[in-house]
Design an enzyme around this catalytic site. Structure first.
Site, PDB file in Angstrom:
ATOM      1  N   GLY A  70      11.318 -61.812 -44.759  1.00  0.00           N
ATOM      2  CA  GLY A  70      10.507 -61.966 -43.564  1.00  0.00           C
ATOM      3  C   GLY A  70       9.514 -60.830 -43.453  1.00  0.00           C
ATOM      4  CD  GLN A 129       8.106 -55.802 -40.688  1.00  0.00           C
ATOM      5  OE1 GLN A 129       8.111 -57.028 -40.718  1.00  0.00           O
ATOM      6  NE2 GLN A 129       8.978 -55.068 -41.362  1.00  0.00           N
ATOM      7  CB  CYS A 159      14.047 -53.432 -41.309  1.00  0.00           C
ATOM      8  SG  CYS A 159      12.396 -53.503 -40.559  1.00  0.00           S
ATOM      9  CG  LEU A 160      10.594 -55.846 -45.976  1.00  0.00           C
ATOM     10  CD1 LEU A 160       9.472 -56.857 -46.202  1.00  0.00           C
ATOM     11  CD2 LEU A 160      11.257 -55.493 -47.308  1.00  0.00           C
ATOM     12  CG  HIS A 214      14.665 -58.431 -38.144  1.00  0.00           C
ATOM     13  ND1 HIS A 214      15.586 -57.464 -38.488  1.00  0.00           N
ATOM     14  CD2 HIS A 214      13.491 -58.003 -38.656  1.00  0.00           C
ATOM     15  CE1 HIS A 214      14.983 -56.493 -39.156  1.00  0.00           C
ATOM     16  NE2 HIS A 214      13.708 -56.801 -39.282  1.00  0.00           N
ATOM     17  CD  GLU A 215      10.738 -60.701 -39.730  1.00  0.00           C
ATOM     18  OE1 GLU A 215       9.790 -59.941 -39.445  1.00  0.00           O
ATOM     19  OE2 GLU A 215      11.578 -60.424 -40.608  1.00  0.00           O
ATOM     20  CG  HIS A 241       9.380 -56.345 -36.851  1.00  0.00           C
ATOM     21  ND1 HIS A 241       9.431 -54.975 -36.939  1.00  0.00           N
ATOM     22  CD2 HIS A 241      10.176 -56.821 -37.849  1.00  0.00           C
ATOM     23  CE1 HIS A 241      10.243 -54.629 -37.934  1.00  0.00           C
ATOM     24  NE2 HIS A 241      10.717 -55.727 -38.502  1.00  0.00           N
TER      25      HIS A 241
HETATM   26  O1  K1U Z   1      11.319 -57.884 -41.112  1.00  0.00           O
HETATM   27  C1  K1U Z   1      11.617 -57.355 -42.153  1.00  0.00           C
HETATM   28  O2  K1U Z   1      11.526 -56.163 -42.277  1.00  0.00           O
HETATM   29  C2  K1U Z   1      12.122 -58.200 -43.296  1.00  0.00           C
HETATM   30  C3  K1U Z   1      13.634 -58.202 -43.411  1.00  0.00           C
HETATM   31  C4  K1U Z   1      14.164 -59.462 -42.730  1.00  0.00           C
HETATM   32  C5  K1U Z   1      15.623 -59.510 -42.410  1.00  0.00           C
HETATM   33  C6  K1U Z   1      16.595 -59.370 -43.381  1.00  0.00           C
HETATM   34  C7  K1U Z   1      17.942 -59.456 -43.062  1.00  0.00           C
HETATM   35  C8  K1U Z   1      18.319 -59.710 -41.772  1.00  0.00           C
HETATM   36  C9  K1U Z   1      17.353 -59.847 -40.805  1.00  0.00           C
HETATM   37  C10 K1U Z   1      16.010 -59.761 -41.113  1.00  0.00           C
HETATM   38  C11 K1U Z   1      13.982 -58.197 -44.899  1.00  0.00           C
HETATM   39  O3  K1U Z   1      13.554 -59.023 -45.626  1.00  0.00           O
HETATM   40  S1  K1U Z   1      14.989 -56.901 -45.481  1.00  0.00           S
HETATM   41  C12 K1U Z   1      15.169 -57.284 -47.223  1.00  0.00           C
HETATM   42  C13 K1U Z   1      16.070 -58.428 -47.495  1.00  0.00           C
HETATM   43  O4  K1U Z   1      16.785 -58.879 -46.642  1.00  0.00           O
HETATM   44  C14 K1U Z   1      16.079 -59.031 -48.849  1.00  0.00           C
HETATM   45  C15 K1U Z   1      15.376 -58.494 -49.880  1.00  0.00           C
HETATM   46  C16 K1U Z   1      15.407 -59.091 -51.138  1.00  0.00           C
HETATM   47  C17 K1U Z   1      16.134 -60.221 -51.351  1.00  0.00           C
HETATM   48  C18 K1U Z   1      16.858 -60.769 -50.329  1.00  0.00           C
HETATM   49  C19 K1U Z   1      16.834 -60.190 -49.068  1.00  0.00           C
HETATM   50 ZN    ZN Z   2      12.067 -55.694 -40.039  1.00  0.00          ZN
END
Ligand code: K1U
Ligand code: ZN
Length: 167
Positions: free
Chosen positions: A46, A51, A91-92, A133-134, A137
């Site tokens: 996501g 972000q 979270c990225l 979560h998004e 943000h």
């Molecule tokens: O919003 C963001 O920062 C993105 C976030 C979304 C998220 C993940 C898990 C639970 C709630 C919201 C991410 O993508 S973190 C990275 C991640 O989950 C992932 C990365 C690579 C492969 C699979 C998953």
């Molecule tokens: Zn996030």
């Protein structure tokens, strides 16, 4: 298409509240495409416009392993929520940190798609968690805000240390 710079906690710009998109035009579609490219490259499931330092209510997601199920939410609104779900989140904007957060277990979201067409989506599990979560943000809220003050301070210190090493 272009890769966008992802802001990292505790950057104060992550606290900006995003404004509704007035018209879904080619400029918005270009931004959406850049956000998808940035999310796939990260990699993540996501990404919210906040972000990448854009204060517009736009979210992209793709929960598929094959990266072939893109979902774009413009001006998303949660119209119903029920139950609870506890899930480990990442979270990225807070790389390397994974913590368990409690959220609604099922949500229905109303939004515009990439063509500006309204739709509604019922979700549960990881999709429901990711939508919440998004949308957080877009309100300037981060998943670390659900943690205790002590844990959040530890995360902030760790992120600041990492940042000093990369400068
Ligand atoms: O919003 C963001 O920062 C993105 C976030 C979304 C998220 C993940 C898990 C639970 C709630 C919201 C991410 O993508 S973190 C990275 C991640 O989950 C992932 C990365 C690579 C492969 C699979 C998953
Ligand atoms: Zn996030």
């Amino acid at each position: 298409m272009a890769l966008l710079n992802i802001l990292h906690f505790p950057d104060p710009r992550l606290r900006n509240k995003a404004q509704p998109v007035a018209h879904v035009d080619d400029a918005i579609r270009g931004l959406v495409d850049d956000m998808f490219e940035t999310m796939y490259d990260a990699p993540g499931i996501g990404l919210a416009a906040t972000q990448v330092n854009v204060a517009q209510r736009i979210v992209v997601m793709d929960l598929s392993l094959e990266k072939n199920a893109p979902l774009c939410l413009i001006n998303p609104e949660i119209v119903s929520r029920s139950g609870t779900e506890e899930m480990e989140e990442g979270c990225l904007s807070v790389p390397g940190v994974y913590e368990t957060v409690q959220r609604a277990g099922r949500v229905t979201v109303r939004a515009l798609n990439r063509d500006g067409k309204p739709f509604e989506l019922d979700s549960d599990g990881l999709l429901a968690v990711c939508i919440q979560h998004e949308i957080d943000h877009l309100e300037g809220k981060l998943f670390v805000d659900y943690l205790s003050e002590l844990k959040r301070t530890r995360v902030r210190k760790r992120m600041e240390k990492v940042r000093q090493h990369t400068l």
